[in-house]
Design a protein around this motif. Sequence first.
Motif, PDB file in Angstrom:
ATOM      1  N   TRP A 279       0.880  -1.164   0.000  1.00 39.59           N
ATOM      2  CA  TRP A 279       0.000   0.000   0.000  1.00 39.59           C
ATOM      3  C   TRP A 279       0.921   1.218   0.000  1.00 39.59           C
ATOM      4  O   TRP A 279       1.454   1.611   1.008  1.00 39.59           O
ATOM      5  N   PHE A 280       1.130   1.749  -1.200  1.00 42.26           N
ATOM      6  CA  PHE A 280       2.060   2.850  -1.397  1.00 42.26           C
ATOM      7  C   PHE A 280       1.323   4.179  -1.526  1.00 42.26           C
ATOM      8  O   PHE A 280       0.141   4.216  -1.886  1.00 42.26           O
TER       9      PHE A 280
ATOM     10  N   THR B 284       5.767   6.894  -3.888  1.00 40.82           N
ATOM     11  CA  THR B 284       6.464   5.644  -3.580  1.00 40.82           C
ATOM     12  C   THR B 284       6.028   4.527  -4.517  1.00 40.82           C
ATOM     13  O   THR B 284       6.835   3.659  -4.883  1.00 40.82           O
ATOM     14  N   GLY B 285       4.763   4.549  -4.945  1.00 43.87           N
ATOM     15  CA  GLY B 285       4.303   3.566  -5.919  1.00 43.87           C
ATOM     16  C   GLY B 285       5.041   3.702  -7.235  1.00 43.87           C
ATOM     17  O   GLY B 285       5.479   2.716  -7.829  1.00 43.87           O
TER      18      GLY B 285
ATOM     19  N   TRP C 277      -2.487   0.241  -4.290  1.00 46.73           N
ATOM     20  CA  TRP C 277      -1.965  -1.106  -4.044  1.00 46.73           C
ATOM     21  C   TRP C 277      -1.157  -1.497  -5.277  1.00 46.73           C
ATOM     22  O   TRP C 277      -1.692  -1.516  -6.386  1.00 46.73           O
ATOM     23  N   THR C 278       0.113  -1.803  -5.088  1.00 47.25           N
ATOM     24  CA  THR C 278       0.985  -2.224  -6.191  1.00 47.25           C
ATOM     25  C   THR C 278       1.497  -3.631  -5.913  1.00 47.25           C
ATOM     26  O   THR C 278       1.880  -3.963  -4.790  1.00 47.25           O
ATOM     27  N   ILE C 279       1.502  -4.470  -6.950  1.00 46.95           N
ATOM     28  CA  ILE C 279       1.886  -5.881  -6.804  1.00 46.95           C
ATOM     29  C   ILE C 279       3.045  -6.202  -7.749  1.00 46.95           C
ATOM     30  O   ILE C 279       3.178  -5.606  -8.824  1.00 46.95           O
TER      31      ILE C 279
ATOM     32  N   ALA D  68     -10.423  -0.376  -9.194  1.00 45.87           N
ATOM     33  CA  ALA D  68      -9.271  -0.784 -10.011  1.00 45.87           C
ATOM     34  C   ALA D  68      -8.390   0.422 -10.322  1.00 45.87           C
ATOM     35  O   ALA D  68      -8.856   1.556 -10.434  1.00 45.87           O
ATOM     36  N   ALA D  69      -7.097   0.172 -10.450  1.00 43.89           N
ATOM     37  CA  ALA D  69      -6.125   1.209 -10.802  1.00 43.89           C
ATOM     38  C   ALA D  69      -5.140   0.630 -11.811  1.00 43.89           C
ATOM     39  O   ALA D  69      -5.033  -0.590 -11.975  1.00 43.89           O
TER      40      ALA D  69
END
Length: 285
Positions: free
Chosen positions: A80-81, A85-86, A224-226, A265-266
Amino acid sequence: MIKHLALSAALMIAGLSAAGAETFYFSAIPDEDDTALKERFDKVADYLAGELGVDVAFVPVKSYAASVTAFRNDQIQLAWFGGLTGVQARMVTPGAKAIAQGVEDKQFVSYFIANTETGLSASEEFPMDMRGLSFTFGAKTSTSGRLMPEFYIREETGDAPEDFFSRVGFSGDHSQTLRLVSTGAYDVGALNFSVYDKAVTDGLPEIETAKIIWKTPPYPDYNWTIRGDVDDRFGEGFSDRVQQALIGMTDPDLLASFPRSGFIAAANEDYAPIQTVGEELDLLE
């Protein structure tokens, strides 16, 4: 007897597989104190474990930069950025993608707050009367606590923060910014709107002496980045399942811990404006 042995062997193999199953790790930028973060995200870990059918663990980090490093080094697979930071994490981790954001994150804002002793009051216009006062940002790579506030300071005044204010500091997180301004350690500061609004909802005493004087125009923020390799490790379609689990998070208690009204969604391109500003301010390599 043969059936019994076969069943025992099957149970043993299943037990070994479960014991050797890989844990899915995630973290979050430390935008509040450690206790609050752990309380927030241990509950999220339990929720994700139930939805995904794998062990999920929250890994706390000490700084915004540490969250990016942990993601790049595969110590965590999901984070969770903040907006900046993402972008940083995706730039150094090939295949990484933003998969969800809070409903509020499409139109996020920062608040500029002032200690009541300054005499500053709320205004629709950028408060030029801040000139010569002391000012604190949040963390150095915070989107809402540094990047966008600095962008608007430069745009509205034509000066760097160090030239416009008498003294500039970095509190480390939004909650600390609120405390420092409320006590008069700094005259003014900038922070995430949701942290201030939650302080109002919770009736924290800091809001009595730290008042909002200006709101920035909206910009995209948290996400949220994966990592791009999770499908190879946790099974085909795992990334999509994580996205659906996040979007499907409807428990009011879980959502209040962010706080967000829900997730949508992003995609990486949603954060192109943040990357542009980050490059302009030399905060991206």
